[in-house]
Motif scaffolding. Sequence first.
Motif, short mmCIF file in Angstrom:
data_model
loop_
_atom_site.label_atom_id
_atom_site.label_comp_id
_atom_site.label_asym_id
_atom_site.label_seq_id
_atom_site.Cartn_x
_atom_site.Cartn_y
_atom_site.Cartn_z
N ILE A 1 4.03 5.47 -5.80
CA ILE A 1 3.89 5.40 -7.26
C ILE A 1 2.83 6.38 -7.74
O ILE A 1 3.04 7.10 -8.73
CB ILE A 1 3.54 3.96 -7.71
N ASN A 2 1.69 6.44 -7.04
CA ASN A 2 0.64 7.38 -7.42
C ASN A 2 1.13 8.83 -7.31
O ASN A 2 0.81 9.67 -8.16
CB ASN A 2 -0.61 7.17 -6.57
N HIS A 3 1.90 9.12 -6.29
CA HIS A 3 2.44 10.47 -6.12
C HIS A 3 3.40 10.82 -7.26
O HIS A 3 3.35 11.93 -7.82
CB HIS A 3 3.14 10.59 -4.76
N ARG A 4 4.24 9.86 -7.62
CA ARG A 4 5.18 10.10 -8.72
C ARG A 4 4.44 10.31 -10.04
O ARG A 4 4.80 11.17 -10.84
CB ARG A 4 6.16 8.93 -8.86
N ILE A 5 3.40 9.52 -10.27
CA ILE A 5 2.60 9.68 -11.49
C ILE A 5 1.95 11.06 -11.51
O ILE A 5 1.94 11.74 -12.54
CB ILE A 5 1.55 8.55 -11.61
N ALA A 6 1.41 11.44 -10.37
CA ALA A 6 0.78 12.77 -10.29
C ALA A 6 1.79 13.87 -10.56
O ALA A 6 1.48 14.86 -11.26
CB ALA A 6 0.13 12.96 -8.92
N GLU B 1 0.83 -1.20 0.00
CA GLU B 1 0.00 0.00 0.00
C GLU B 1 0.87 1.26 0.00
O GLU B 1 0.57 2.23 -0.71
CB GLU B 1 -0.93 0.01 1.21
N GLU B 2 1.93 1.26 0.77
CA GLU B 2 2.82 2.42 0.80
C GLU B 2 3.51 2.61 -0.55
O GLU B 2 3.65 3.73 -1.03
CB GLU B 2 3.87 2.25 1.91
N GLN B 3 3.91 1.51 -1.17
CA GLN B 3 4.54 1.60 -2.48
C GLN B 3 3.56 2.15 -3.52
O GLN B 3 3.94 2.95 -4.38
CB GLN B 3 5.06 0.23 -2.92
N VAL B 4 2.30 1.75 -3.44
CA VAL B 4 1.29 2.25 -4.37
C VAL B 4 1.10 3.76 -4.16
O VAL B 4 0.98 4.52 -5.13
CB VAL B 4 -0.04 1.49 -4.20
N LYS B 5 1.11 4.20 -2.91
CA LYS B 5 0.98 5.64 -2.64
C LYS B 5 2.14 6.41 -3.28
O LYS B 5 1.94 7.46 -3.90
CB LYS B 5 0.94 5.92 -1.14
#
Length: 82
Positions: free
Chosen positions: A71-76, A65-69
């Motif tokens: 990754i989502n932040h980097r994509i944003a 879950e932390e890794q997904v957060k």
Amino acid sequence: MESIISALVAGGLTLIGTVLTVSSGQKKTEQKLQTAQAVTDCKIDELTREVRLHNNFAQRVPVIEEQVKVINHRIADLEGGK
């Protein structure tokens, strides 16, 4: 006197038959218990293995879950930079 001897012989044979029957029944019962114990041990081992797998998964989910957060932040960030 003959009746006493006959009674003793009959009683002795009855006692021997009873002892053999009880001994045989006890051996069969012990075998059944050993089989049941082996099955129970096998089931406990399998359940222990499954619980360990589940615990490992439960420990890894927060990391994922932390890794997904991240990754989502980097994509944003990448989408915002365009």
